[in-house]
Design an enzyme around this catalytic site. Structure first.
Site, PDB file in Angstrom:
ATOM      1  N   GLU A  19       0.598  -1.417  -0.036  1.00  0.00           N
ATOM      2  CA  GLU A  19      -0.038  -0.043  -0.063  1.00  0.00           C
ATOM      3  C   GLU A  19       1.087   1.194   0.017  1.00  0.00           C
ATOM      4  OE1 GLU A  19      -3.653  -0.719   2.896  1.00  0.00           O
ATOM      5  OE2 GLU A  19      -2.255  -2.218   3.091  1.00  0.00           O
ATOM      6  N   SER A 155      -6.601  -2.233   2.422  1.00  0.00           N
ATOM      7  CA  SER A 155      -6.832  -2.001   1.101  1.00  0.00           C
ATOM      8  C   SER A 155      -7.468  -2.949   0.156  1.00  0.00           C
ATOM      9  CB  SER A 155      -5.782  -1.192   0.391  1.00  0.00           C
ATOM     10  OG  SER A 155      -5.267  -0.042   0.906  1.00  0.00           O
ATOM     11  N   TYR A 224      -9.323   3.057  -4.684  1.00  0.00           N
ATOM     12  CA  TYR A 224      -8.478   4.305  -5.090  1.00  0.00           C
ATOM     13  C   TYR A 224      -8.417   4.803  -6.467  1.00  0.00           C
ATOM     14  CZ  TYR A 224      -6.818   2.871  -0.444  1.00  0.00           C
ATOM     15  OH  TYR A 224      -6.878   2.431   0.682  1.00  0.00           O
ATOM     16  N   ARG A 263     -10.935   4.304  11.659  1.00  0.00           N
ATOM     17  CA  ARG A 263     -12.320   3.928  10.877  1.00  0.00           C
ATOM     18  C   ARG A 263     -12.725   2.539  10.986  1.00  0.00           C
ATOM     19  NH1 ARG A 263     -10.299   3.246   5.917  1.00  0.00           N
ATOM     20  NH2 ARG A 263     -10.754   1.053   6.181  1.00  0.00           N
ATOM     21  N   ASP A 265     -15.261  -0.312   9.553  1.00  0.00           N
ATOM     22  CA  ASP A 265     -16.126  -1.173   8.349  1.00  0.00           C
ATOM     23  C   ASP A 265     -17.050  -1.939   8.836  1.00  0.00           C
ATOM     24  OD1 ASP A 265     -14.167   0.335   6.867  1.00  0.00           O
ATOM     25  OD2 ASP A 265     -12.871  -1.342   6.525  1.00  0.00           O
ATOM     26  N   GLU A 278     -14.113  -5.097  10.412  1.00  0.00           N
ATOM     27  CA  GLU A 278     -12.831  -4.607  10.774  1.00  0.00           C
ATOM     28  C   GLU A 278     -12.631  -3.132  10.964  1.00  0.00           C
ATOM     29  OE1 GLU A 278     -10.178  -4.093   6.847  1.00  0.00           O
ATOM     30  OE2 GLU A 278     -11.397  -6.059   6.703  1.00  0.00           O
ATOM     31  N   ASN A 280      -9.361   0.152  11.453  1.00  0.00           N
ATOM     32  CA  ASN A 280      -8.178   0.730  10.716  1.00  0.00           C
ATOM     33  C   ASN A 280      -7.875   1.798  11.702  1.00  0.00           C
ATOM     34  OD1 ASN A 280      -6.382   2.118   9.171  1.00  0.00           O
ATOM     35  ND2 ASN A 280      -7.191   0.821   7.378  1.00  0.00           N
ATOM     36  N   GLY A 284      -7.178   5.988   5.450  1.00  0.00           N
ATOM     37  CA  GLY A 284      -6.701   6.787   4.198  1.00  0.00           C
ATOM     38  C   GLY A 284      -7.144   7.803   4.271  1.00  0.00           C
TER      39      GLY A 284
END
Length: 316
Positions: A19, A155, A224, A263, A265, A278, A280, A284
C-alpha cells in the site's frame, strides 16, 4: 483545550508495503491540509534515514500515515516512542491488536458487537491436513458465500468474495499472496458503510457514515481509482440505523483502546443488524478515502480538523 502555536509535525508516509502508493498520497494530502492552517510539516519515508532525521528534527509530533504491516502493526510506532517523541493516533500495543483482524473481531464481539462467524487458517495447515479436506470443512461450517481475506492487511488486497466451492481454492491462493494466514468469514449482505471516529480533545466522536456502492467487489482498484465506486456521505440510512452504526464504531474504538482517529467497516443487513467487519488505525486520507469524505459531510474543514487532531495529541 490549550492550542500549541505553530507545531512542528513529521508525517510518515510510504514504507515498503503493498500500500506504499496509497500511503504517499495520504501523506501529501494531510501535509497540504496542515500547511494551510499554519502547521510546519515535513513528510518522511520509512527508510534508513528516518531515525537520524527524527533525532535531528525533534518534531513536536509524529503522524504515521503508513498503511500495511510496519505502519499499522505497531512497530514503527514503537520506534517513534523509543525516540521519546509523541505520536498522533493509536499507540503500538493497541495497534497490534487492531491490526489482527481475528483478534479485533474477538474483542469487538466480547464488547457486544455482532461480527460474522469466521475461522482463521494458516497456510501451513493446508499442507499438513490436505487442502481439499480443509476447504470442504470451511464450506460445511460457514456455508456460501464467504469472504476470504488476509488476517492482517488493508486496502482489500487479497480479498475475495466466494460464491461457489470451485472458486475457493483460488481465493485462498490469492489471499496467501499477501499473508501466511487467512481469515474466512461468512458473507453478510446489506449496506456497506464506513464510520470514522475522531477525538479532538473532548472524547471520541463518530463522523457521518459513508455508504459504499460498487459493481463487483470493493477491491483495491475500486477503492483508489475514481469511477469504480459510488459513495454517499452521509449514508442513505434511517435515523435509527445511522445512530446504530455510529454507536458501533464508537464502541469498537473504545473497546480496542484506540486513540485520536480510526475507521470502522460495517454492514447493515436487511433486519437492521449492524455487523462489525474490521477497524483501521491509519485510515486512508487520499482524495477517494472515507474519513475525508465523512469530515466534509459533517461540514468540517480538513485543515481545521487535522489541526485539532494535532493539538489534541500534543495536550493528551
Amino acid at each position: 483545550m490549550t492550542v500549541t502555536p505553530s507545531p512542528r509535525v513529521v508525517v510518515l508516509a510510504g514504507g515498503l508495503s503493498h500500500e506504499r502508493d496509497v500511503s504517499l498520497r495520504s501523506g501529501r494530502r494531510v501535509a497540504d491540509a496542515l500547511r494551510s492552517v499554519g502547521v510546519e510539516v515535513s513528510v518522511h519515508d520509512v527508510d534508513a534515514d528516518l531515525v537520524p532525521a527524527l533525532v535531528q528534527l525533534q518534531p513536536d509530533l509524529v503522524w504515521p500515515l503508513l498503511h500495511g504491516t510496519s505502519g499499522e502493526d505497531g512497530s514503527v510506532r514503537d520506534v517513534v516512542q523509543m525516540l521519546g517523541l509523541r505520536l498522533l493516533g493509536t499507540g503500538p500495543r493497541e495497534s497490534r491488536i487492531a491490526w489482527s483482524k481475528p483478534i479485533a473481531k474477538t474483542v469487538a464481539a466480547r464488547a457486544g458487537l455482532a461480527t460474522p462467524e469466521f475461522v482463521t487458517l494458516p497456510q501451513s495447515l493446508f499442507r499438513e491436513l490436505g487442502a481439499r479436506q480443509v476447504l470442504d470443512a470451511i464450506v460445511h461450517r460457514l456455508g456460501l458465500p464467504v469472504v476470504v481475506k488476509p488476517s492482517r492487511g488493508g486496502s482489500a488486497l487479497g480479498v475475495t468474495l466466494v460464491t461457489s466451492p470451485d472458486a475457493l481454492p483460488q481465493a485462498m491462493v490469492d489471499c496467501f499472496a499477501y499473508g501466511d494466514t487467512a481469515l474466512v468469514e461468512r458473507a453478510v449482505a446489506g449496506t456497506e458503510v464506513a464510520v470514522s471516529v475522531v477525538d479532538t480533545g473532548d472524547g471520541p466522536v463518530a463522523l457521518p457514515a459513508v455508504e459504499i456502492v460498487t459493481e463487483g467487489p470493493y477491491d483495491f482498484d475500486a477503492r483508489y481509482n475514481p469511477g469504480r465506486t459510488e459513495y454517499f456521505a452521509p449514508a442513505r440510512l434511517s435515523a435509527r440505523a445511522a445512530g446504530d452504526v455510529a454507536a458501533a464504531a464508537l464502541l469498537a474504538h473504545q473497546a480496542l483502546g484506540l486513540t485520536g482517529l480510526s475507521r470502522t467497516d460495517l454492514i447493515v443487513d436487511d433486519e437492521g443488524t449492524v455487523w462489525f467487519l474490521e477497524v483501521n488505525v491509519a485510515p486512508g486520507m487520499t482524495e477517494t478515502s472515507l474519513l475525508p469524505q465523512a469530515a466534509e459531510a459533517a461540514g468540517l474543514s480538513l485543515g481545521a480538523l487535522y489541526r485539532s487532531l494535532v493539538d489534541a495529541a500534543l495536550t493528551r
